[in-house]
Design a protein around this motif. Structure first.
Motif, short mmCIF file in Angstrom:
data_model
loop_
_atom_site.label_atom_id
_atom_site.label_comp_id
_atom_site.label_asym_id
_atom_site.label_seq_id
_atom_site.Cartn_x
_atom_site.Cartn_y
_atom_site.Cartn_z
N VAL A 1 -10.62 84.75 30.94
CA VAL A 1 -11.94 84.16 31.19
C VAL A 1 -11.82 82.64 31.35
O VAL A 1 -12.59 82.03 32.09
CB VAL A 1 -12.92 84.53 30.04
CG1 VAL A 1 -14.22 83.75 30.15
CG2 VAL A 1 -13.20 86.02 30.05
N LEU A 2 -10.84 82.05 30.70
CA LEU A 2 -10.66 80.60 30.78
C LEU A 2 -10.08 80.13 32.11
O LEU A 2 -10.06 78.95 32.39
CB LEU A 2 -9.76 80.12 29.63
CG LEU A 2 -10.28 80.36 28.22
CD1 LEU A 2 -9.23 79.94 27.20
CD2 LEU A 2 -11.60 79.64 27.99
N GLY A 3 -9.61 81.06 32.90
CA GLY A 3 -9.07 80.72 34.21
C GLY A 3 -7.77 79.93 34.13
O GLY A 3 -6.93 80.19 33.27
N ASP A 4 -7.63 78.96 35.00
CA ASP A 4 -6.39 78.19 35.12
C ASP A 4 -5.96 77.49 33.83
O ASP A 4 -4.78 77.21 33.65
CB ASP A 4 -6.51 77.16 36.23
CG ASP A 4 -6.51 77.77 37.62
OD1 ASP A 4 -6.19 78.97 37.73
OD2 ASP A 4 -6.82 77.06 38.59
N LYS A 5 -6.90 77.23 32.95
CA LYS A 5 -6.57 76.56 31.68
C LYS A 5 -5.61 77.38 30.83
O LYS A 5 -4.94 76.84 29.96
CB LYS A 5 -7.84 76.29 30.86
CG LYS A 5 -8.81 75.34 31.48
CD LYS A 5 -10.03 75.23 30.59
CE LYS A 5 -11.16 74.57 31.33
NZ LYS A 5 -12.40 74.57 30.55
N SER A 6 -5.57 78.68 31.08
CA SER A 6 -4.80 79.56 30.21
C SER A 6 -3.61 80.21 30.92
O SER A 6 -3.06 81.19 30.43
CB SER A 6 -5.70 80.66 29.63
OG SER A 6 -6.14 81.51 30.67
N LEU A 7 -3.21 79.67 32.04
CA LEU A 7 -2.12 80.29 32.80
C LEU A 7 -0.84 80.44 31.98
O LEU A 7 -0.22 81.51 31.98
CB LEU A 7 -1.83 79.49 34.08
CG LEU A 7 -2.85 79.63 35.20
CD1 LEU A 7 -2.55 78.64 36.32
CD2 LEU A 7 -2.87 81.05 35.73
#
Length: 142
Positions: A72-78
């Motif tokens: 859900v956090l998108g790119d922040k959590s890659l």
């Protein structure tokens, strides 16, 4: 396009009860509802395939929930998602290695019994013939 839970089940092979469970566990973020009926998008169907993969490779629900929250956090959590996938991949690889080890034993036993049946007795089987006849190494435990 929007799909009902029944159609989502058909498309993914996941039982509707399991899909409801995933939703209850918070693993299906953003599922839309119309008049209380879940509506699944193509992206939701892709996500269900990911959940199915993770579950079927032995990832615990708690880790799947962690992965879903990170997604859900998108790119922040890659990086974090990559780490979880790498851990699961290593777990699966170890399981495959174990199964391959046991498969060697089963291959040997299959050869052994075929040979014994063909010769009429186990006493006639020479285990050293296994490698010559099959090109496979005899299992280490034998």
């Amino acid at each position: 396009m929007a799909y009902t839970i029944s159609k989502a089940s058909d498309l993914t092979g996941i039982n509707p009860t399991t899909i409801r469970y995933y939703d209850k566990e918070g693993l299906l973020p953003g599922i839309q509802r119309m008049n209380g009926i879940r509506l699944f998008t193509d992206e939701d169907i892709k996500w269900l395939h990911v959940l199915s993969c993770l579950k079927n490779t032995g990832m615990p629900i708690s880790r799947i929930r962690e992965y879903a929250k990170l997604a859900v956090l998108g790119d922040k959590s890659l990086k974090e998602r990559q780490a979880l996938i790498m851990e699961q991949r290593q777990f699966v690889k170890e399981q495959i290695d174990h199964l391959l080890f046991y498969m060697q034993e089963l291959d040997y036993k299959e050869w052994y019994y075929q040979k014994a049946l063909a010769l009429g007795s186990e006493s006639q089987v020479n285990p050293d013939d296994y490698e010559k006849e099959t090109g496979k190494k005899k299992p280490a435990l034998l």
